[in-house]
Enzyme design. Structure first.
Site: not given
Length: 557
Positions: A36, A261, A271
């Site tokens: 993204e 992850r 983020k």
């Protein structure tokens, strides 16, 4: 495309891909990396990139780069450009396969219309707060929206008018009609479209309704013919929804496989939290060398190969676990030890005058560029009567087991001579400002002919030839192992994450150092010239110290 260091490995994803090819479920392999564009890539993304591109390379397949740009409020072209630069820096390339979810906005809209026509989607007027209240909990079912039973015709009319911009933000959404009693909350009539009157970085003001990520994700994979949609574990609970969408629309279905992850100690990889650090001015930007972003690693002088090797070391797992940041640092040191040329730099200088060295004489001594790489060759280092050494390499009253320079003791100067301290000069405050020493000309580049030994070798630079520099010693940004566990991660910031040494000196070979090129300051650590460097002002960033705590752990194990 750079070969992935994971390409020879065997893990559950590669096993699944082999089984799919053997069974005929797929006859090719096509993956994608779908960032993204709402921030810079970080070390966690590097792991995902190595998996997506690496597995495609292993099986002779392809890997697309697709930006999931479905939220114009948070996305910027700056992020798109930086993400592409970071992936290329890592050593991967998507060739001509650059895509955007916004490429598919019209197709996604038509998919939504299809679901409305099938009675599988409806326009809802509940506010966000009301929708949360209707949703239920993990132990209690939700309840249907009062707008759930609108007719197909009314839903089509309202959705068309949503697209035309008739309604303000937040007043209406398009929702899938699934099951408000589903045990998986993601299946409780999730939102597919929301109204956002904002300019998109690619489509401008063409659209004022935007698909949710969960709606765009699986359909974009389908449009591109992705065979294996590789995601992190938090998307596991979303997989039934992705499958429902492609099944109800009636389109090709990729296979989604989830993997753990990266969770890294002494680091935050959200983020949202990284953006807060930037916005609040607690770092100088996304590429501040203390940040875990790939841009920050690059600015700090970390080789891309070290990041790829780290991804290979941690591998691919099914369960999340904390990875010790010392392992990342170990991978960085291993690569830097191999490629970094050695140079001498004095970070906290103390002046040394060699009393018996000829006035005005300059010698050029031979120094090794990299003892790990014979092909790196040698360089010439100037030597003269006045030198700088590290202030920590002298003690007027030495502590126990201190073998460096003290009054009356000899040490070796790296590549040069034995010197002995014969006098100490102090200022009015009693601080040592200069050492008076003698040298033994018979010890140039080697041992004393009479067989006497010294217990320490120290580095130095010639004062006449030294190049002034600012040195920035970076350390971990957070002081606790798990900053995410704190009520406010900001309270875990390390107040000593940056030490600025404004009056360092480096040998003249560093006068033309290129930003990012790795260097080992002998005995001090690994460094690189910063982007702030100019011919008139050299600035060096510490990439990492010489001490390797992971290697010690491994040796004990």
């Amino acid at each position: 495309m750079t070969d992935s260091p994971t390409s020879t490995g065997t893990d559950f994803i590669r096993t699944a891909v082999r089984e799919d090819l053997a069974s005929g479920r797929f006859t090719r392999v096509s993956t994608r990396f779908p960032p993204e564009p709402n921030g810079y890539l970080h070390i966690g993304h590097a792991k995902a990139i190595s998996v997506d591109f690496g597995i495609a390379a292993d099986f002779g397949g392809t890997c697309n780069l697709r930006f999931d740009d479905t939220n114009p409020v948070k996305e910027e072209q700056e992020y798109v450009d930086n993400i592409m630069a970071d992936i290329r820096w890592l050593g991967y390339d998507w060739d001509d396969r650059l895509f955007f979810a916004s490429d598919y906005f019209e197709q996604l809209y038509q998919y939504a219309v299809t679901l409305i026509q099938k009675g599988k989607a409806f326009v809802c007027d509940l506010t966000a707060d009301e929708m949360r209240a209707y949703r239920g909990t993990l132990t209690e079912p939700g309840k249907n929206s009062p707008y759930r039973d609108r007719s197909v015709e009314e839903n089509l009319d309202l959705f068309t008018r949503m697209r035309a911009g008739e309604f303000p933000d937040g007043t209406r959404t398009l929702r899938a009609k699934i099951d408000m009693a589903a045990g998986n909350i993601n299946m409780r009539d999730p939102v597919m479209y929301r109204i956002i009157h904002a300019t998109h970085h690619r489509t401008g003001d063409t659209w004022c309704i935007y698909p949710m990520y969960d709606f765009a994700h699986g359909q974009s994979d389908s449009i591109e013919g992705i065979t294996h949609s590789l995601c992190s574990l938090e998307y596991e609970d979303h997989r039934p929804l992705y499958d429902w969408y492609v099944r109800e629309i009636g389109i090709y279905a990729p296979r989604q496989i989830e993997f753990a992850r990266l969770i890294l100690s002494y680091t935050v990889l959200s983020k949202r939290k990284l953006l807060r650090l930037v916005k609040d001015g607690l770092v100088t930007g996304w590429d501040d060398p203390r940040m875990p972003t790939l841009s920050a690693f690059r600015r700090r002088g970390v080789p891309a190969a070290a990041i790829r090797n780290f991804a290979a070391m941690i591998g691919v797992a099914k369960n999340n676990s904390l990875v010790d940041v010392a392992l990342l640092e170990h991978a960085i040191r291993n690569e830097l030890n191999r490629v970094a040329e050695r140079r001498m730099a004095v970070l906290k200088p103390l002046r040394v005058v060699i009393e018996n060295y000829p006035e005005g004489q300059v010698e050029h001594l031979t120094a090794v560029n990299n003892p790990e790489d014979a092909g790196a060759g040698t360089r010439e280092v100037p030597f003269s009567k006045v030198l700088y050494i590290e202030r920590d390499d002298f003690r007027e009253v030495p502590p126990p087991k201190y073998f460096r320079l003290t009054p009356g003791r000899e040490v070796r100067l790296r590549y040069a001579y034995f010197i002995k301290c014969v006098d100490v000069v102090k200022d009015a405050s009693g601080d040592v400002i200069e050492l008076r020493c003698t040298y033994d000309p018979a010890t140039r580049g080697g041992d004393a002919p009479d067989g006497r030994k010294v217990k320490a070798t120290i580095h130095w630079v010639s004062a006449q030839h030294a190049v002034p520099a600012e040195v920035r010693n970076y350390d971990r940004l957070f002081k606790s192992e798990r900053p995410d566990d704190a009520d406010d991660f900001m309270t875990e910031l390390n107040p000593d994450s940056l030490e600025v040494l404004p009056q360092a000196y480096v040998e003249p070979a560093l006068a033309s150092a290129q930003p990012g090129a790795p260097i080992q300051f002998e005995r001090n650590g690994y460094y690189c010239a910063d982007l702030d460097s100019t011919p008139g002002k050299l600035v060096f960033n510490r990439t990492i110290t010489l001490k390797d705590s992971w290697a010690k752990i491994e040796s004990k194990g």
